[in-house]
Write an enzyme that holds these catalytic residues in place. Sequence first.
Site, mmCIF file in Angstrom:
data_model
loop_
_atom_site.group_PDB
_atom_site.id
_atom_site.type_symbol
_atom_site.label_atom_id
_atom_site.label_comp_id
_atom_site.label_asym_id
_atom_site.label_seq_id
_atom_site.Cartn_x
_atom_site.Cartn_y
_atom_site.Cartn_z
ATOM 1 N N GLN A 1 0.830 -1.209 0.000
ATOM 2 C CA GLN A 1 0.000 0.000 0.000
ATOM 3 C C GLN A 1 0.864 1.258 0.000
ATOM 4 O OE1 GLN A 1 -3.275 -1.988 2.897
ATOM 5 N NE2 GLN A 1 -3.682 0.166 2.466
ATOM 6 N N ARG B 1 -9.679 -0.311 7.142
ATOM 7 C CA ARG B 1 -10.631 0.581 6.470
ATOM 8 C C ARG B 1 -11.006 1.779 7.325
ATOM 9 N NH1 ARG B 1 -14.227 -0.968 1.565
ATOM 10 N NH2 ARG B 1 -14.819 1.089 0.937
ATOM 11 N N CYS B 2 -9.983 2.415 7.885
ATOM 12 C CA CYS B 2 -10.246 3.630 8.643
ATOM 13 C C CYS B 2 -8.932 4.372 8.752
ATOM 14 C CB CYS B 2 -10.760 3.325 10.037
ATOM 15 S SG CYS B 2 -9.599 2.412 11.060
ATOM 16 N N GLU C 1 -13.198 5.419 3.831
ATOM 17 C CA GLU C 1 -13.243 4.748 5.117
ATOM 18 C C GLU C 1 -14.392 5.208 5.994
ATOM 19 O OE1 GLU C 1 -9.225 5.745 5.930
ATOM 20 O OE2 GLU C 1 -8.489 3.899 5.040
#
Lengths: 284, 809
Positions: free
Chosen positions: B240, B387-388, B763
Amino acid sequence: MIPAAFEYHRPKDLDGVLSLLTEHGDEARVMAGGHSLIPMMKLRMADVPHLIDLQDVAGLTGISHSDNTIRLGAMVTQHDIIGDAKLAERAPILREAALQIADPQVRYMGTVGGNVANGDPGNDMPGLMQCLDAVFTLVGPEGTRDVPARDFYEAAYMTAREDDEVLTAVTIPVPRGGYAYEKQKRKIGDYATAAAAVQIVKDGGTCTAASIAMTNLSDTPVYSDAAGAALIGTSLDDAARAAAVAAMLGDIDPTEDNRGPVAFKIHVAGVILNRAIERAWARA
Amino acid sequence: MKDDVENREDRVANLKGLGCSRKRVEDARFTQGKGNYVDDIKLDGMIFGDFVRSPYAHARIKSIDASAALEVPGVLAVLTAKDLEPLGLHWMPTLAGDKQMVLADGKVLFQGQEVAFVVAEDRYAAADGIELVEVDYEELPVIVDPFEALKSDVVLREDLVAEDGSLPDGAHGPRKHANHIFTWEAGDKDPTEEVIANAEVVAEESMYYHRTHPCPLETCGCVASMDKVNGKLTLWGTFQAPHAIRTVVSLISGIEEHNIRVISPDIGGGFGNKVGAYPGYVCSVVASIVTGKPVKWIEDRMDNLMTTAFARDYWMTGKISATKEGKITGLHCHVTADHGGFDACADPTKFPAGFMNICTGSYDIPTAYLAVDGVYTNKAPGGVSYRCSFRVTEAVYFIERMIEVLAIELNMDAAELRRVNFIRKEQFPYTAALGWEYDSGDYHTAWEKALKAVDYEGLRAEQAQRIADFKAGKTRSLMGIGLSFFTEIVGAGPVKNCDILGLGMFDSCEIRIHPTGSAIARLGTISQGQGHATTFAQILASEIGLPADSITIEEGDTDTAPYGLGTYGSRSTPVAGAATAMAGRKIRAKAQMIAAYLLEVHDNDVEFDVDRFVVKGAPERFKTMKEIAFAAYNQAIPGIEPGLEAVSYYDPPNMTYPFGAYVCVMDIDVDTGVTDIRRFYALDDCGTRINPMIIEGQVHGGLTEALAVAMGQEIAYDDMGNVKTGTLMDFFLPTAWEVPNYETDYTVTPSPHHPIGAKGVGESPHVGGVPAFSNAVHDAFRAFGLRHTNMPHDHWRIWRTAHELGLHA
């Protein structure tokens, strides 16, 4: 997730299968759809040096109907069951149950024979077949014999089938009356938290026959004769259903797993059975 | 070249710029199975590596015997810590300032830990070799409870205790116990405690935000290829943050950074799982250096769930005080954070608990205090932002549960309690008690729109009737209305306070306009499914007046892309999106000079209009961007260099603060614990909306992961440290079958400091969704006395709640 090396055999007929089984003994396993066995091999929990694929073996497919019985070849898939109109008419509980097994992709591959023969307590078909009083046909070097589903299961993955026998067909008497296959699961593809198969015959307002089996609540499927008996002769009022549930609870022996603790499973088993009985009665 | 589109409206539409629901350009390959993922890479002579993993959660390694494994045909080598030690690679730095064993150095600290790396000609030989590596373990006492860890005499990390038994400071200051990692504080302790002690109303609650895992469909993996002739290392991987990986690889291997090329090809989801550096990367690189061959390592699903980067595992205790009328006066939060065997959290360096100090949420809370204690246990390392943004799901879950508990304490409607306490529109920019400066917001408008959309009053009336029916024995189903209002903090971040391993968290964009009026733009980020190739082209289209369809977006190759910190924490649009707009403006500035020259007017006499520069007051006199691009390459313009290129490195002045209002309506079968989510409404405000279709997709995906986490997904351990949920049979990954219908909605409150006003959205739905689902469960039982019960809300836990409330009697 890679299995140990194995020899892959793909015989064309049952004699070929039997000779391989005789030759390799407990080093060989037959495979139908492979949806139980292959994951076990990939996890290296099942060591199968000789894998015998049944998909080319003649005579193991097809659903055939006679006046009083229905015969399912061992290689009949869950998808075949769902799509067979005559079966849906004569034994609708099979379709109702098959639709609650796994997902469409698995049902294209997963077979009746594999589902009942593996002895996995999580599988749905064994309990269903006990409810329907099915007979399993086993073929081995000594010939052919029939074993009632209700006598087939001994413990988890332990059945009446000998290592050198192949389960070739499942035969059921055409079921009568109302039916229900009720299953609680966490998600698509999951084994049952609890499931109940029920067939009930109603005459006037009275129950004249009842058959009840439970799935994934013991190390084998549980055919509860007492639960069925508790309904016969009643009008299936609250008391009769409660008696059937109580009788069933006496026959199961669930264990704790990620689906929940024992007390929860016992409670849900009762709820699920009660709902299955109500639904079957409404259809009877 | 004459443009055939003349109508201004048509010219705008032709660009497919900001606000257009442009179809995703990536999908042509993804939907046809033509993506190129790491495992699709096949190189000549490529070999494979895989791990021998520990079956024990805590054990000393007495010996490792690889001789039988080396007899397996095709097995080439078996690496252990002893082989890596001379290279100094048996341990590696983590992103959190700790260090982590690459291969077990004398002991193992969690089940599944990497013990040896078997290198073989193919995967099958590697798997057979793994079976035959004999490791002699001596089991040690296992600690899976962080509170027990802080009391225990069992030392998990002997390497962090001095010979005299003293505890050297950790990366984040003093440590209280051998198994303690850090204490991190924010806010004012004494004033907060005083406010709470003297408050009219105080609500207290403890909650466990369980351990879970991002579980991208594609697991982690890499291909390392060391070219011994030219000394260059190429590393393809599921990264990522490819540039950060390049720098880390250079720092720990000693290979000069210009000799390392890191490539992130298509990535099948990341969700935080692919931010960190894993032993598989290091071992693959070493194996390639040793063998001179390309080495591939790909996790299987169990490896992924059990070993690479978990999320959450926060034990949170809160106190919230208010006046009798419901105005909140203070908030106190303590967290015991279970980090597993190594502190491998992926947070900005100065934030060992991420942005947990956003836990005052969307409310005007004058006084607050937060303390977080990090603890070692015998579990896998990680602590990533699933996802945040960094620990924001934890923070938002905490405050949204505390609000609900306070509403119970006050006997007040939870929607009204929120309304009373929201930060008001005119208070922005708003400095929160724990230090953050919220850029913009209009919470009341969003909240009223959401409540109206779901007919909140009607839902409450329906619920009251349901409760009456339940009490009368007419139904066994209860109804819950789950409210959630969240504020995210994304776009990390300003270099002055955000870095990872010393690397400032700016991001970048480089644009080249081709002579015929098309372009390529490269960014320091990397899409893992977010659709960057689609949306960044739209930002540029609006900035430079060339159609998005004529702009290629490229990311993920460190030899070509400008340096950036990658994609996670919803930072791509706030940071790289801003860099894209700023680079576009540099292009436009030069284009303006070219246009003025071509039109024979002064620079200030032309102005930009959609896709062209027009002479002010004479709209018939113009040069399109396409014409200007060509001129840049074929005209000798005095004082202007040929070509049309720009690069921008953007250091954001502040974070962005997206927000939203969610409502979940759920029916619960009290007897079985089965839930039915019959309605989910999600209003998101992510500032300027670049591509509404992609936003909607992001919201659907984030909500689905929220559904998973709230309703069943967990990484559970038994007392021996065995992972109980290591396969997708037990780890809940929702399918279309389990997912409810989502209704999406929006308001638009642009970020005042972002060049195009965008805030990021990927997110938000996860952050806001988890409390909405969870609050629905709680709300269903509120009338029967429930204050709080921990997630995940799977069937048996809901059943247990009903049971303990006496609803099965």
